[in-house]
Design a protein around this motif. Sequence first.
Motif, short mmCIF file in Angstrom:
data_model
loop_
_atom_site.label_atom_id
_atom_site.label_comp_id
_atom_site.label_asym_id
_atom_site.label_seq_id
_atom_site.Cartn_x
_atom_site.Cartn_y
_atom_site.Cartn_z
N LEU A 4 0.82 -1.21 0.00
CA LEU A 4 0.00 0.00 0.00
C LEU A 4 0.85 1.26 0.00
O LEU A 4 0.41 2.32 -0.45
N HIS A 5 2.08 1.15 0.49
CA HIS A 5 2.97 2.32 0.57
C HIS A 5 3.40 2.80 -0.81
O HIS A 5 3.90 3.91 -0.95
N ARG A 6 3.20 1.96 -1.83
CA ARG A 6 3.59 2.35 -3.19
C ARG A 6 2.45 3.02 -3.95
O ARG A 6 2.56 3.30 -5.15
N ALA A 7 1.35 3.29 -3.27
CA ALA A 7 0.18 3.87 -3.94
C ALA A 7 0.50 5.26 -4.48
O ALA A 7 1.23 6.04 -3.89
N SER A 8 -0.08 5.55 -5.65
CA SER A 8 0.05 6.89 -6.24
C SER A 8 -1.24 7.22 -6.97
O SER A 8 -1.99 6.33 -7.39
N PHE A 9 -1.49 8.51 -7.14
CA PHE A 9 -2.71 8.93 -7.81
C PHE A 9 -2.76 8.38 -9.22
O PHE A 9 -1.77 8.41 -9.96
N PHE A 10 -3.94 7.88 -9.63
CA PHE A 10 -4.09 7.29 -10.96
C PHE A 10 -5.06 8.09 -11.81
O PHE A 10 -4.72 8.52 -12.91
N VAL A 11 -6.28 8.31 -11.35
CA VAL A 11 -7.26 9.05 -12.14
C VAL A 11 -8.42 9.48 -11.24
O VAL A 11 -8.69 8.87 -10.21
#
Length: 207
Positions: A4-11
Amino acid sequence: MSLLHRASFFVSAARLDQLPPPGAPEVCFVGRSNAGKSSAINVLCNQKRLAFSSKTPGRTRLINLFGLPDPLDPDGQLGFLVDLPGYGYASVAHREKEAWADILGGYLRDRASLAGIVLLLDIRRGVTDLDRRLSGFIAPTGRPVLALLTKADKLPYGQRIRAVQAVRKELADIGQLNAIPFSSTDRIGLPEATLAVENWISPQVVP
């Protein structure tokens, strides 16, 4: 490190038909405005400003997807965290409330890639009438639900346990329901919540 720490905004999407086609598993976060949804997403992802909370309840009107990159496919996503618009904003016109209810209900009912639902409830308020209405959307999906009773640091341990029991009883119509006390500031319940969301995105194979 948690995936989960690798999450980034997608759309972002204002309507359901603007979402990308269903694919990788999605875990959605839904809750009453001011229940601590953005804070929970941020602490789960170990990021301070991944999800934004508005000072005006109900201001966040978009569906926001955060991608979790697939380590085996540089161009692919292992899954998505989906931040659904908050509900229960008293200052918003009834017609707009109903439109957002349609978005929430439509996503929960029809989204084929939905793997699990994180329901945010303020532990001090318990289950409100709006929460019960939302449970009416959730229950028929058959999807597993993790109820995070936020702001648990505001109550002593005994009251937290009683609050969890009360939520489980009041939302008994949701078949696969797990409820835990949670606090973004004191990180209460963080390991349990992280494990649940990770397993929905990338289930662990148990021999």
